[in-house]
Design a protein around this motif. Structure first.
Motif, PDB file in Angstrom:
ATOM      1  N   GLY A   1       0.807  -1.219   0.000  1.00 26.17           N
ATOM      2  CA  GLY A   1       0.000   0.000   0.000  1.00 26.17           C
ATOM      3  C   GLY A   1       0.840   1.270   0.000  1.00 26.17           C
ATOM      4  O   GLY A   1       2.056   1.234  -0.092  1.00 26.17           O
ATOM      5  N   SER A   2       0.140   2.362   0.110  1.00 25.66           N
ATOM      6  CA  SER A   2       0.786   3.676   0.099  1.00 25.66           C
ATOM      7  C   SER A   2       0.833   4.257   1.502  1.00 25.66           C
ATOM      8  O   SER A   2      -0.069   4.018   2.311  1.00 25.66           O
ATOM      9  N   PRO A  10      -1.185  -5.693   6.410  1.00 24.21           N
ATOM     10  CA  PRO A  10      -1.615  -4.555   5.594  1.00 24.21           C
ATOM     11  C   PRO A  10      -3.102  -4.269   5.769  1.00 24.21           C
ATOM     12  O   PRO A  10      -3.884  -5.179   6.018  1.00 24.21           O
ATOM     13  N   SER A  11      -3.468  -3.024   5.587  1.00 19.64           N
ATOM     14  CA  SER A  11      -4.878  -2.652   5.759  1.00 19.64           C
ATOM     15  C   SER A  11      -5.739  -3.074   4.582  1.00 19.64           C
ATOM     16  O   SER A  11      -6.949  -3.181   4.703  1.00 19.64           O
ATOM     17  N   ALA A  12      -5.136  -3.305   3.430  1.00 18.79           N
ATOM     18  CA  ALA A  12      -5.927  -3.693   2.253  1.00 18.79           C
ATOM     19  C   ALA A  12      -5.793  -5.164   1.967  1.00 18.79           C
ATOM     20  O   ALA A  12      -4.920  -5.837   2.367  1.00 18.79           O
ATOM     21  N   TRP A  25       1.976   4.306   7.932  1.00 13.55           N
ATOM     22  CA  TRP A  25       1.239   3.410   7.048  1.00 13.55           C
ATOM     23  C   TRP A  25      -0.022   2.885   7.708  1.00 13.55           C
ATOM     24  O   TRP A  25      -0.009   2.544   8.896  1.00 13.55           O
TER      25      TRP A  25
END
Length: 166
Positions: free
Chosen positions: A39-40, A164-166, A62
């Motif tokens: 992710g970004s 990761p969040s996604a 992040w």
């Protein structure tokens, strides 16, 4: 005089070079990179330390999530990496960058769910991060449990996997 300023997207390549200089190119194999995923970073929480026209430090944060063993997702913000040019270390730049990121997190309403992987003696003393709630957390790779730190009332003290969040 070193200026702390928002980290602009046009400095992304310079940040990568700085991270290589500070941590080495093997940094990408660290567990923190797996936790963050592809992710970004959160742009509002990124800052640069600039000396003249030279980037001498950076911090990025992040979005990550702790998925507890019951399947509930707890959104968190992973603070770091904090990078300082090797010839500029030990001058307080990293501390100033961290202070800026934490203040921005508070301003953005994200200051109650922060975590990082770092030196507990430093991050607890200056910023209030502890391992008090992270003892049951799992990460997708090797880590030292004493270096898995968090702060804020939104940080759950539950068993779960960080990723990761996604």
């Amino acid at each position: 005089m070193i200026e702390i300023a928002p980290l602009a997207p046009e400095r992304d390549a310079a940040v990568e070079d700085l991270l290589d200089a500070a941590f080495g190119p093997e940094r990408r194999a660290r567990t923190a990179y797996t936790v963050r995923g592809g992710g970004s970073p959160l742009r509002a929480l990124g800052f640069a330390a600039i000396d003249g026209d030279r980037l001498v430090g950076s911090i990025q944060c992040w979005p990550v999530v702790l998925t507890d063993d019951a399947g509930r997702r707890w959104p968190l913000v992973m603070v770091g990496p904090v990078a300082v040019a090797p010839d500029m270390q030990q001058g307080g730049i990293g501390r100033r960058l961290t202070e800026a990121a934490l203040a921005a997190a508070t301003d953005e309403g994200l200051g109650e769910g922060l975590m990082l992987i770092g030196d507990p003696e430093y991050y607890e003393r200056f910023f209030g991060f502890t391992a008090a709630r992270t003892g049951q957390w799992r990460l997708p790779g090797p880590f030292e449990p004493r270096r898995l730190l968090a702060r804020g009332d939104a940080v759950p003290g539950v068993a779960g996997m960080l990723g990761p969040s996604a």
